[in-house]
Motif scaffolding. Sequence first.
Motif, mmCIF file in Angstrom:
data_model
loop_
_atom_site.group_PDB
_atom_site.id
_atom_site.type_symbol
_atom_site.label_atom_id
_atom_site.label_comp_id
_atom_site.label_asym_id
_atom_site.label_seq_id
_atom_site.Cartn_x
_atom_site.Cartn_y
_atom_site.Cartn_z
ATOM 1 N N SER A 177 0.829 -1.207 0.000
ATOM 2 C CA SER A 177 0.000 0.000 0.000
ATOM 3 C C SER A 177 0.866 1.260 0.000
ATOM 4 C CB SER A 177 -0.927 -0.013 1.205
ATOM 5 O OG SER A 177 -1.626 1.200 1.340
ATOM 6 N N GLU A 178 1.926 1.267 0.804
ATOM 7 C CA GLU A 178 2.804 2.438 0.846
ATOM 8 C C GLU A 178 3.555 2.620 -0.464
ATOM 9 O OE1 GLU A 178 3.189 4.932 2.952
ATOM 10 O OE2 GLU A 178 1.505 4.093 4.082
ATOM 11 N N ALA A 180 2.396 1.786 -3.415
ATOM 12 C CA ALA A 180 1.408 2.338 -4.351
ATOM 13 C C ALA A 180 1.172 3.821 -4.085
ATOM 14 C CB ALA A 180 0.100 1.551 -4.245
ATOM 15 N N ASN A 181 1.217 4.230 -2.812
ATOM 16 C CA ASN A 181 0.989 5.637 -2.466
ATOM 17 C C ASN A 181 2.063 6.562 -3.021
ATOM 18 O OD1 ASN A 181 -1.378 5.116 -1.090
ATOM 19 N ND2 ASN A 181 -0.403 5.021 0.930
ATOM 20 N N TRP A 183 3.050 6.735 -5.933
ATOM 21 C CA TRP A 183 2.701 7.141 -7.298
ATOM 22 C C TRP A 183 1.246 7.555 -7.422
ATOM 23 C CZ3 TRP A 183 7.383 6.930 -9.406
ATOM 24 C CH2 TRP A 183 8.292 5.999 -8.893
ATOM 25 N N CYS A 184 0.579 7.812 -6.290
ATOM 26 C CA CYS A 184 -0.869 8.040 -6.318
ATOM 27 C C CYS A 184 -1.266 9.269 -7.118
ATOM 28 C CB CYS A 184 -1.424 8.123 -4.896
ATOM 29 S SG CYS A 184 -0.744 9.485 -3.912
ATOM 30 N N ASP A 185 -0.362 10.265 -7.260
ATOM 31 C CA ASP A 185 -0.689 11.460 -8.028
ATOM 32 C C ASP A 185 -0.625 11.212 -9.535
ATOM 33 O OD1 ASP A 185 -1.067 12.933 -5.734
ATOM 34 O OD2 ASP A 185 0.997 13.655 -5.667
ATOM 35 N N ARG A 187 -0.676 7.594 -10.963
ATOM 36 C CA ARG A 187 -1.229 6.303 -11.372
ATOM 37 C C ARG A 187 -1.956 5.662 -10.198
ATOM 38 N NH1 ARG A 187 0.022 2.464 -15.504
ATOM 39 N NH2 ARG A 187 1.041 4.189 -16.582
ATOM 40 N N ASP A 188 -3.149 5.146 -10.478
ATOM 41 C CA ASP A 188 -3.917 4.446 -9.450
ATOM 42 C C ASP A 188 -3.453 2.992 -9.434
ATOM 43 O OD1 ASP A 188 -5.723 3.653 -7.574
ATOM 44 O OD2 ASP A 188 -7.429 3.547 -8.944
ATOM 45 N N GLN A 190 -3.194 -0.673 -7.440
ATOM 46 C CA GLN A 190 -3.792 -1.527 -6.409
ATOM 47 C C GLN A 190 -2.863 -2.702 -6.136
ATOM 48 O OE1 GLN A 190 -6.584 -0.657 -4.797
ATOM 49 N NE2 GLN A 190 -6.702 1.192 -6.075
ATOM 50 N N SER A 191 -2.392 -2.811 -4.903
ATOM 51 C CA SER A 191 -1.475 -3.883 -4.529
ATOM 52 C C SER A 191 -2.246 -5.086 -3.987
ATOM 53 C CB SER A 191 -0.496 -3.366 -3.469
ATOM 54 O OG SER A 191 0.266 -4.419 -2.927
#
Length: 276
Positions: A177-178, A180-181, A183-185, A187-188, A190-191
Amino acid sequence: SPTRKESTVSPQATQDEGLRQAKAVRESETLEPVRVIREGGIIGEKGVGQVQAFDFGASSFLTQRELRQMRELLEGFVNDLAARLSLFLRIEIDLTLGQVKASTVREAMDQMNSLTHLTLLRMSPLRGHTVVETPLDISLAIVNRLLGGGVQISESPRRLNEVEISLMDDVISIIGSEWANLWCDFRDIQSSIVGHETNPQYLSAFSLDAAALQVAIDTKLGDTQATLRMVIPRMTLEPLIGTLREIKVDSQSTNSIKITIPQAFNIGAYDITIVD
């Protein structure tokens, strides 16, 4: 008198070797020389047998500038991860970013223990699988903590059972989750966890010569210390590399805040101008 040892090479083997050498000579005569560019831009030719193939993929898929930017991003990732895991475990866990380097999957696997705990993560919609290694000693310390005990382990490291793997999945999910966060700005992502292994040799889903990013995180929980590792394949990183140019990270401090102020403003009867 001593007996003489006869040769064990058969006439057929001698004939086959002669044919092989003759074939190699014919190929070297028929294949055209390879065109090469020497230092200084000088163009020349080399014989086929004098040129060695080299795969630049593992060493050049990240430039030095991109590797520095990636390390700066990962510093923030490790700090955020330490905060989340400390809250989750209800005890402080120290995480320090170690080595960050581009290599092949084979080189990354060689750094791992032969008996360990490996988790495969899918970062949808990105391709490939990310490997997270949590060595058995730190994994058992985390499991003991999640079961309400301390973080000291009295037994020698052993393979995790199904209940312990399930508990570790909660920790690995936080790591994914971290990541993925980061690149949250842009790309969405999901891990999700797709599998487990105990030995890196059993990871059949990977091409060993494929390029990957190695991330080592020195971990300390109580008296237990180990190195957590992430191996992120090139195919997973490629769509994200371009966004590194858009992420602004202060090279002196990842926690600095940039404030924009006007170049000129008025205080009472005085005009003050700020010069860069």
